[in-house]
Design an enzyme around this catalytic site. Structure first.
Site, PDB file in Angstrom:
ATOM      1  N   HIS A 168      31.539  -1.588 -37.289  1.00 30.06           N
ATOM      2  CA  HIS A 168      32.518  -1.926 -36.257  1.00 30.06           C
ATOM      3  C   HIS A 168      33.304  -3.185 -36.574  1.00 30.06           C
ATOM      4  CE1 HIS A 168      34.351  -2.059 -32.321  1.00 30.06           C
ATOM      5  NE2 HIS A 168      33.637  -1.045 -31.902  1.00 30.06           N
ATOM      6  N   ARG A 206      27.474  -5.787 -34.580  1.00 24.91           N
ATOM      7  CA  ARG A 206      28.789  -5.223 -34.273  1.00 24.91           C
ATOM      8  C   ARG A 206      29.920  -5.978 -34.951  1.00 24.91           C
ATOM      9  NH1 ARG A 206      33.164  -5.300 -30.565  1.00 24.91           N
ATOM     10  NH2 ARG A 206      33.638  -3.226 -29.712  1.00 24.91           N
ATOM     11  N   ARG A 247      30.237  -8.124 -23.016  1.00 28.36           N
ATOM     12  CA  ARG A 247      30.780  -7.282 -21.956  1.00 28.36           C
ATOM     13  C   ARG A 247      29.644  -6.740 -21.111  1.00 28.36           C
ATOM     14  NH1 ARG A 247      33.024  -3.205 -26.144  1.00 28.36           N
ATOM     15  NH2 ARG A 247      31.011  -3.852 -26.982  1.00 28.36           N
TER      16      ARG A 247
END
Length: 360
Positions: free
Chosen positions: A148, A197, A269
């Site tokens: 990612h 990530r 998040r």
């Protein structure tokens, strides 16, 4: 002074939005919506080395756009996801997720697919004007991979990849003439539940910061001077408040150094729209060691797919934050190691918006 930023969207219809930030009036406004191919929304975008081209991770393609001015952006090319033969099929959930442009010759562009059939990175060469020309290499990761984020070392000799699917950090060596990659090594994340990530490299080239999406933490690595591979220092910092009784409700997002290399910003998040994400800042030593965590502040919303922080490339004073739950871009001032929101623009268009890139 006026500064311009561009953002894309997570979902169709495709569009590139140009925003204008006035750092004296502390105002932000949307000045242009450039419509692009409906099925090629850009979930991650970046500039080339001279900001004359934008490259996008665009669902089933990697795309390029000529930037004639902040408000004159023209599509130049799109290429299907390479690697696995099913990656570009319309009936698979594979999508282009990340794209990175080299800032040294031969100025290749490096892309990552995600979800299923994502075990290959894609490399594209470019024309003199920055248009994506052809897919020159599909280099292999792992059949379980889902990379990612990637980052080069300061000399662009080595590329580091954060692999959520295989729970690894990869090191590849770049050929200085062709820009193609050969594998050096991969290392497992510190915990089986980390799922790296994002990676960021300090300008010194001595420290690598790996953001763990599921682990919700920053893991600090030093770079082995002989092998150029990351070595875990056993130092980590939280990206959500310690002691949360529902840590699986959070997933961390991105990590970036400021232009001076003195500070590091990272975000997380929330999966529930009723819960906020967080933004963290860290003070760095001259060589990149984290000296201390400055704060861990709630963001205005969960962040949705976004909550991506984008530091201003020419000073440490400004940074942008994006959201796709309400659909906004915010500008923050970072001063005396404190953060203050100074401007905001909202847009109700679907998927608005993903990462912001600073044009000037």
């Amino acid at each position: 002074m006026l500064h311009h930023l561009m953002v894309g969207t997570w979902t169709p219809p495709g569009a590139i939005y140009t925003l204008e930030f006035d750092d004296e009036a502390r105002s932000l406004k949307l000045i242009k919506k450039t419509e692009i191919a409906h099925d090629e929304p850009i979930s991650w975008m970046t500039f080339d080395h001279v900001k004359k081209a934008i490259y996008g991770a665009s669902m089933k393609t990697f795309s390029s756009y000529t930037v004639k001015s902040p408000t004159e952006i023209v599509h130049s090319a799109s290429h299907p996801i390479g690697g696995h033969p099913r990656a570009s099929d319309a009936d698979t959930n594979t999508r282009a997720i990340f794209i990175l442009a080299a800032h040294r010759a031969p100025y290749n562009v490096y892309g990552n697919p995600f979800y299923k059939f994502a075990g290959y990175g894609n490399i594209f060469d470019v024309t003199g004007g920055g248009r994506l020309k052809s897919n020159v290499q599909n280099y292999e990761y792992d059949e379980h991979s889902g990379v990612h984020g990637m980052v080069f070392d300061p000399t662009e000799s080595y590329l580091y990849s954060a692999d959520m699917g295989a729970n690894k950090i990869w090191t590849h060596k770049k050929d200085p003439h062709t820009g193609q990659l050969t594998l050096v090594d991969s290392v497992e994340a510190p915990s089986s539940g980390d799922h790296p990530r994002w990676v960021e490299m300090h300008p010194s080239g001595k420290y690598l910061y790996a953001l763990m999406e599921a682990g919700n933490r920053i893991a600090v690595y030093v770079i082995d001077e002989k092998r150029h591979t990351p070595v875990f220092t056993h130092v980590t910092y939280p990206l959500i408040p310690p002691g949360m009784n529902n840590p699986k409700n959070y997933r961390s997002d991105v990590v970036f150094c400021t232009s001076s290399g003195r500070y590091l910003f990272a975000t997380s998040r929330a999966n529930d729209k009723s819960t906020t994400g967080y933004i963290a800042a860290f003070k760095l030593s001259p060589v990149g060691a984290i000296e201390r965590q400055l704060f861990l502040n709630p963001t205005p919303t969960s962040g949705g797919h976004s909550n991506a922080v984008s530091p201003f490339p020419w000073s440490d004073e400004w940074l942008a934050l994006t959201d796709d739950t309400l659909g906004f871009v915010e500008i923050y001032r970072f001063h005396d190691e404190m953060l203050a929101r100074v401007a905001r623009v909202e847009c109700a268009d679907p998927g608005f918006c993903m990462n912001a890139i600073w044009y000037d």
